[in-house]
Write a protein that holds these residues in place. Structure first.
Motif, PDB file in Angstrom:
ATOM      1  N   GLY A 233       0.580  -1.049   0.238  1.00 63.20           N
ATOM      2  CA  GLY A 233      -0.357  -0.421  -0.142  1.00 63.20           C
ATOM      3  C   GLY A 233       0.890   1.673   0.152  1.00 63.20           C
ATOM      4  O   GLY A 233      -0.046   2.224  -0.309  1.00 63.20           O
ATOM      5  N   LYS A 234       1.773   1.359   0.515  1.00 61.63           N
ATOM      6  CA  LYS A 234       2.841   2.096   0.529  1.00 61.63           C
ATOM      7  C   LYS A 234       3.946   2.769  -0.760  1.00 61.63           C
ATOM      8  O   LYS A 234       4.219   4.090  -1.009  1.00 61.63           O
ATOM      9  N   ARG A 235       3.672   1.962  -1.391  1.00 62.17           N
ATOM     10  CA  ARG A 235       4.730   1.508  -2.541  1.00 62.17           C
ATOM     11  C   ARG A 235       4.545   2.829  -4.119  1.00 62.17           C
ATOM     12  O   ARG A 235       5.415   2.983  -4.477  1.00 62.17           O
ATOM     13  N   SER A 236       2.887   2.766  -4.349  1.00 61.45           N
ATOM     14  CA  SER A 236       3.089   3.564  -5.353  1.00 61.45           C
ATOM     15  C   SER A 236       3.242   5.480  -4.958  1.00 61.45           C
ATOM     16  O   SER A 236       4.048   6.131  -5.070  1.00 61.45           O
ATOM     17  N   THR A 237       2.865   5.807  -3.452  1.00 58.96           N
ATOM     18  CA  THR A 237       3.676   6.578  -3.032  1.00 58.96           C
ATOM     19  C   THR A 237       5.027   7.287  -2.919  1.00 58.96           C
ATOM     20  O   THR A 237       5.440   8.162  -3.084  1.00 58.96           O
ATOM     21  N   MET A 238       5.882   5.864  -2.581  1.00 55.97           N
ATOM     22  CA  MET A 238       7.432   5.924  -2.568  1.00 55.97           C
ATOM     23  C   MET A 238       7.821   5.966  -4.246  1.00 55.97           C
ATOM     24  O   MET A 238       8.885   6.846  -4.271  1.00 55.97           O
ATOM     25  N   ARG A 239       7.701   5.238  -4.854  1.00 54.27           N
ATOM     26  CA  ARG A 239       7.415   5.350  -6.582  1.00 54.27           C
ATOM     27  C   ARG A 239       7.275   6.955  -6.511  1.00 54.27           C
ATOM     28  O   ARG A 239       7.995   7.668  -7.160  1.00 54.27           O
ATOM     29  N   THR A 240       6.273   7.661  -6.503  1.00 50.67           N
ATOM     30  CA  THR A 240       5.900   9.691  -6.983  1.00 50.67           C
ATOM     31  C   THR A 240       6.610   9.638  -6.618  1.00 50.67           C
ATOM     32  O   THR A 240       7.081  10.647  -6.562  1.00 50.67           O
ATOM     33  N   ALA A 241       7.103   9.998  -5.296  1.00 51.85           N
ATOM     34  CA  ALA A 241       8.198  10.976  -4.300  1.00 51.85           C
ATOM     35  C   ALA A 241       9.306  10.450  -5.078  1.00 51.85           C
ATOM     36  O   ALA A 241      10.088  11.584  -4.960  1.00 51.85           O
ATOM     37  N   ALA A 242       9.990   9.314  -5.444  1.00 50.08           N
ATOM     38  CA  ALA A 242      11.058   8.967  -5.530  1.00 50.08           C
ATOM     39  C   ALA A 242      11.219   9.769  -6.876  1.00 50.08           C
ATOM     40  O   ALA A 242      12.163  10.304  -7.570  1.00 50.08           O
ATOM     41  N   THR A 243      10.179   9.303  -8.242  1.00 53.28           N
ATOM     42  CA  THR A 243       9.873  10.442  -9.503  1.00 53.28           C
ATOM     43  C   THR A 243      10.325  11.802  -9.219  1.00 53.28           C
ATOM     44  O   THR A 243      10.696  12.292  -9.874  1.00 53.28           O
ATOM     45  N   ASN A 244       9.370  12.436  -8.258  1.00 58.14           N
ATOM     46  CA  ASN A 244       9.360  13.657  -8.178  1.00 58.14           C
ATOM     47  C   ASN A 244      11.184  14.289  -7.855  1.00 58.14           C
ATOM     48  O   ASN A 244      11.035  15.535  -8.232  1.00 58.14           O
ATOM     49  N   ALA A 245      11.600  13.491  -6.508  1.00 54.86           N
ATOM     50  CA  ALA A 245      13.057  13.727  -6.181  1.00 54.86           C
ATOM     51  C   ALA A 245      14.111  13.777  -7.341  1.00 54.86           C
ATOM     52  O   ALA A 245      15.009  14.955  -7.431  1.00 54.86           O
ATOM     53  N   VAL A 246      13.787  12.851  -7.538  1.00 55.66           N
ATOM     54  CA  VAL A 246      14.661  12.585  -9.003  1.00 55.66           C
ATOM     55  C   VAL A 246      14.457  13.748 -10.298  1.00 55.66           C
ATOM     56  O   VAL A 246      15.952  14.049 -10.869  1.00 55.66           O
ATOM     57  N   SER A 247      13.731  14.385 -10.739  1.00 55.03           N
ATOM     58  CA  SER A 247      13.118  15.303 -11.335  1.00 55.03           C
ATOM     59  C   SER A 247      13.878  16.752 -11.857  1.00 55.03           C
ATOM     60  O   SER A 247      14.516  17.034 -12.314  1.00 55.03           O
ATOM     61  N   ARG A 248      13.703  16.982  -9.255  1.00 54.98           N
ATOM     62  CA  ARG A 248      14.209  18.185  -9.003  1.00 54.98           C
ATOM     63  C   ARG A 248      15.048  18.332  -8.948  1.00 54.98           C
ATOM     64  O   ARG A 248      15.709  19.155 -10.091  1.00 54.98           O
ATOM     65  N   LEU A 249      16.263  17.393  -9.807  1.00 53.34           N
ATOM     66  CA  LEU A 249      17.480  17.030  -9.052  1.00 53.34           C
ATOM     67  C   LEU A 249      18.642  16.972 -10.616  1.00 53.34           C
ATOM     68  O   LEU A 249      19.066  17.567 -10.681  1.00 53.34           O
ATOM     69  N   LEU A 250      17.257  16.796 -12.047  1.00 52.87           N
ATOM     70  CA  LEU A 250      18.671  16.724 -13.158  1.00 52.87           C
ATOM     71  C   LEU A 250      17.357  17.365 -13.761  1.00 52.87           C
ATOM     72  O   LEU A 250      17.938  17.819 -14.968  1.00 52.87           O
ATOM     73  N   LYS A 251      16.506  18.309 -13.226  1.00 50.34           N
ATOM     74  CA  LYS A 251      15.599  19.419 -13.441  1.00 50.34           C
ATOM     75  C   LYS A 251      14.767  19.065 -14.487  1.00 50.34           C
ATOM     76  O   LYS A 251      15.372  20.206 -16.154  1.00 50.34           O
ATOM     77  N   GLN A 252      14.168  18.095 -14.948  1.00 53.29           N
ATOM     78  CA  GLN A 252      13.361  17.292 -15.361  1.00 53.29           C
ATOM     79  C   GLN A 252      11.846  17.713 -15.171  1.00 53.29           C
ATOM     80  O   GLN A 252      11.838  17.628 -14.014  1.00 53.29           O
TER      81      GLN A 252
END
Length: 863
Positions: A233-252
């Motif tokens: 039940g927590k994987r979807s939330t963690m995946r979204t959080a990880a995707t947003n963090a990597v996007s901010r890091l790569l400026k995409q």
């Protein structure tokens, strides 16, 4: 609206309401063949014209053409192996284990072979063949510890696979996990309020990502590791959080990047499928030129250059580079660029038949036996040689010949040579000062043109002796290190190891102190410039008319005229200029397109032989690591490198990473004044002064230049910026080779730290144009204070210190910091006091200013 007649009947206009009227429905049809009765706008594609059948057919044709274009692009992208670069965002992540899992999921039977091959030489790609999608992948790793190598990988990568591990510190350690994995510092989300936390990465990864984002990231896929240990039940939330963090890091943008879990074999297999099927988009600057990522570099034989007096045969070799052609088609008539070395002509291009079924399954064998061997029949190899009538000539500097009998002012070197050539009887021997200028002006412009074309390039310094070419005698370190003489003295004292080590430590401490002192002076100058912009003090020991002899006043900075051909420096005699840079860009690209009919296609494995490469530069390219000490090079002439052209090689090929051989468009080897639109990097907090040398990465090129910064405006005159401003777009002007836009520009500060080169990003931008006539004016302000005031009249002092200076600068217009305008009437006394009159009441606490301008030029680096 009132009618002309008061009794005229006025009816309401018809309102169509929510439905279209018959007139609107029939607007696209030709009523009775009278097309001109109704005015209508027709789009360029003419989709909305004609009958219903014609419109449907036209839409189908457009759709089929676009589908064929996409299919052609996809087939073209599959001709050469897709270059996949792996980047781990955490230092604790073992990227080798992830690559082994990725290769195993791709169906390769022995993944350890690929890991061993990549560890043996990380600068050479390892190519493997995937059976199911029938695709070849070339694998590379991005090493954040070496930013220059990571930058070279980003230039050539088609797809960047970012590996992001996540960790939940709130839970206990999952079974089977090592302690190093549980101590991961990349993500620590254990609650919902911590999911938006900024990603913490190491300093090396952050520095490398700054360079990669400034260069421009390729198509990116994020692989998330460690997602399987979270509850379902927590994987979807963690995946979204990880995707947003990597996007901010790569400026995409989040929608532009795919994020997939990569833990189980099924998830890794899906990741492999996405990597193989994802369509990668090449940047325009990379698709406009052909390039080859070297899979093997070797020295064939010593070049016999009898016609080149500055590059003896024993100092040059023939370099062989093997790899796949990417970008666009390659022809032997084009010049090629060796990164950090120079531009050379191609001796021959050998097309090697594709051996996919045998070699792609064994990457180690592919790596070791990539050269042409006896197993390939000679009739299957096609050899391309340059055509002497259409090939480009390697030319960098305009060698102007001084007419015989013309008297020129002798330089300091001429005086030294004159004293050295005095014989025993005291008689001076005759010397020839122009022997090195052996290239004829007629040969320097030997470029074939089509009938009816006008030459696009001109020589600003033709007809004037503005050059003085001297051989490079000492290739000292550009970082302020020891020269050759001191290096030899240190080597002679190398018998005592302790003494040598102590001397090296002392020299290192002195270099650190000297560097800190220079940084302190630069910071003090920057602070003074920000507080009192452009203000200078009039010297007391020298007259102002002598100190500011090159300065002049302007009635209006915008509308006053300044001759661009006036008082040019000596370096302008070495440059080339374009009459119309945009037209030259179009013709160079169209010429490259016309040469594709007689060229080698994209995806062909070739062996390119380059003749006349300096031996020291070739040895540096063959080494895996960067060259830590400059190599003593003598006999090289400015602008000539072996049988090619380029800056005088200073012992460093520009950094580690894969060797990328790229072709050049027409005129791109010639020296000119290039202008780049740049901004200062947010990660660089130190002030950067104009005319300070930087390593510029322009596309595949690497050049060292000293830029000057100026404002970016629409007028014909631009204000000089003494320091690179923050958060402001400026223009950096350098002496460099021609580069046709578009192309990215990176300016790096390179320092030698513990035997390796550390690079910091100072500025980034893109190529603007080539224009030696761009006027950059340096502005200074002379200030004075009122001594006596009476209404609009005042006596000003401390601006000048002698009456002759007052009379010399009398035509200048004065202005005050309180908004008054005035002029100089006459000099008073013998100490530089002057009587001035203003357009209003002058106050005692006001400051009187006079503005002067001088044209400035970039700094020309000898090495």
């Amino acid at each position: 609206m009132r009618s002309d007649s008061a009794r005229e009947q006025r009816n309401k206009s018809h309102k169509t309401g929510r439905h279209a009227s018959k007139c609107v429905r029939n607007k696209h049809k030709d009523v009775g063949g009278k097309v001109g009765q109704q005015h209508r706008r027709v789009c360029k594609t003419h989709v909305g014209t004609g009958t219903k059948v014609e419109r449907a057919l036209r839409v189908k044709q457009i759709r089929d053409a676009r589908r064929a274009e996409i299919l052609q692009e996809r087939r073209k992208s599959r001709l050469a192996p897709k270059v996949v670069a792996f980047l781990g965002l955490s230092d604790d992540l073992n990227i080798g284990d992830f690559i082994e899992s990725f290769v195993r999921a791709a169906g390769y039977p022995e993944p350890s072979e690929i890991i061993e091959a990549m560890a043996a030489n990380p600068n050479i790609p390892v190519t493997m063949f995937i059976e199911r999608p029938r695709l070849c992948l070339s694998l590379l790793t991005v090493r954040p510890s070496i930013p220059l190598a990571a930058l070279e990988v980003a230039k050539v990568a088609d797809l960047l696979l970012v590996v992001a591990p996540i960790e939940d510190r709130g839970n206990t350690k999952a079974p089977g996990r090592s302690s190093s994995y549980s101590d991961d510092k990349f993500w620590t989300p254990c609650k919902a309020d911590k999911l938006s936390r900024v990603t913490e990465v190491s300093a090396q990864v952050e520095s490398a990502l700054t360079l990669l984002c400034a260069q421009g990231l390729p198509t990116t896929i994020c692989a998330i590791r460690g997602l399987s240990k979270f509850p379902c039940g927590k994987r979807s939330t963690m995946r979204t959080a990880a995707t947003n963090a990597v996007s901010r890091l790569l400026k995409q943008a989040t929608n532009d990047m795919k994020a997939l879990p990569a833990d189980s074999p099924e998830e890794l297999f899906e990741l492999v499928r996405q990597v193989a099927d994802l369509a990668c988009t090449q940047p325009i600057w990379r698709s406009a030129r052909a390039y080859v990522m070297a899979e093997r570099i070797s020295v064939l034989s010593v070049s016999a250059l009898r016609d080149c007096p500055c590059a003896p045969a024993e100092r040059t070799v023939t370099l062989s580079i093997e790899g796949y052609i990417r970008g666009t088609c390659m022809t032997a008539d084009q010049l090629v660029h060796l990164p950090g070395v120079g531009d050379f002509s191609v001796e021959s291009i050998l097309e090697i038949p594709d051996r996919t079924n045998n070699d792609f399954k064994h990457p180690v064998h592919r790596r070791e036996s990539a050269s042409v061997d006896a197993s390939i029949a000679s009739e299957n190899i096609r050899i391309h040689v340059p055509n002497p009538d259409f090939c480009d000539i390697p030319l960098r500097v305009n060698f102007s010949n001084t007419p015989v009998g013309e008297q020129i002012w002798p330089t300091a070197n001429d005086f030294v040579e004159g004293h050295a050539n005095v014989d025993a009887d005291g008689q001076e021997l005759p010397t020839m000062g122009n022997e090195i200028s052996w290239i004829d002006e007629a040969d320097s412009c030997n470029i074939p043109l089509e009938p009816g074309q006008v030459e696009d390039i001109e020589l600003p310094g033709m007809g004037m002796d503005r050059t003085e070419y001297q051989p490079q005698v000492n290739c000292g370190s550009y970082l302020g290190g020891r020269g050759e003489d001191e290096h030899r003295r240190t080597m002679r004292l190398g018998g005592d190891a302790n003494y040598s080590g102590a001397r090296d430590e002392t020299q290192m401490d002195l270099d650190i102190v000297r560097r800190d002192s220079v940084k302190h002076d630069v910071q003090a100058d920057k602070q003074h410039e920000s507080m009192l912009p452009d203000e200078v003090e009039t010297p007391v020991h020298i007259t102002a008319r002598d100190r500011f002899a090159r300065y002049r006043g302007l009635k209006s900075f915008r509308s006053s005229r300044w001759d661009p051909k006036e008082e040019l420096p000596l370096e302008y005699g070495k440059l080339f200029a374009f009459k119309d840079f945009r037209r030259a860009t179009r013709r160079a690209k169209s010429r490259a397109t016309d040469q594709e009919r007689h060229s080698v296609c994209v995806g062909t494995f070739v062996q390119i032989n380059i003749k006349g490469v300096p031996r020291a530069a070739a040895n540096a390219l063959l080494m895996d690591e960067v060259v830590g000490k400059p190599v003593f090079c003598e006999g090289l002439v400015e602008g000539v490198v072996g049988s090619g052209v380029g800056p005088v090689w200073n012992g460093w090929s520009g950094g580690a990473g894969p060797v990328i051989l790229s072709t050049l468009l027409q005129h791109e080897s010639r020296l000119t004044v290039m202008h780049y639109g740049v901004t200062k990097s947010a990660s660089y907090d130190m002030p950067w002064r104009s005319k300070t040398p930087l390593w510029f990465h322009i596309g595949f090129r690497r050049e060292r230049a000293a830029p000057i910064f100026s404002s970016d405006g629409l007028g014909d005159k631009h204000k000089y910026e003494p320091f690179l401003p923050s958060k402001k777009l400026v223009v950096a002007s350098v002496y460099g080779p021609v580069v046709f836009p578009p192309a990215p520009v990176l300016g790096l500060e390179v320092e030698l730290v513990t035997g390796k080169f550390a690079a910091r990003l100072v500025l980034s931008g893109n190529v603007r144009k080539s224009d030696p006539d761009r006027i950059i004016l340096k502005r200074i302000v002379l200030t004075g204070v009122p001594f006596k005031t009476h209404k609009s009249k005042a006596v000003i002092r401390q601006m000048f210190f002698c009456p002759e200076d007052v009379r010399w600068f009398k035509p200048l217009e004065l202005w005050t910091k309180f908004g008054m305008r005035g002029k100089i009437k006459e000099a008073i006394g013998t100490h530089g006091h002057m009587k001035c009159v203003f357009n209003g009441v002058i106050q005692q606490q006001d400051t009187v200013c006079a503005t002067l301008y001088k044209r400035v030029f970039p700094k020309f680096l000898k090495s």
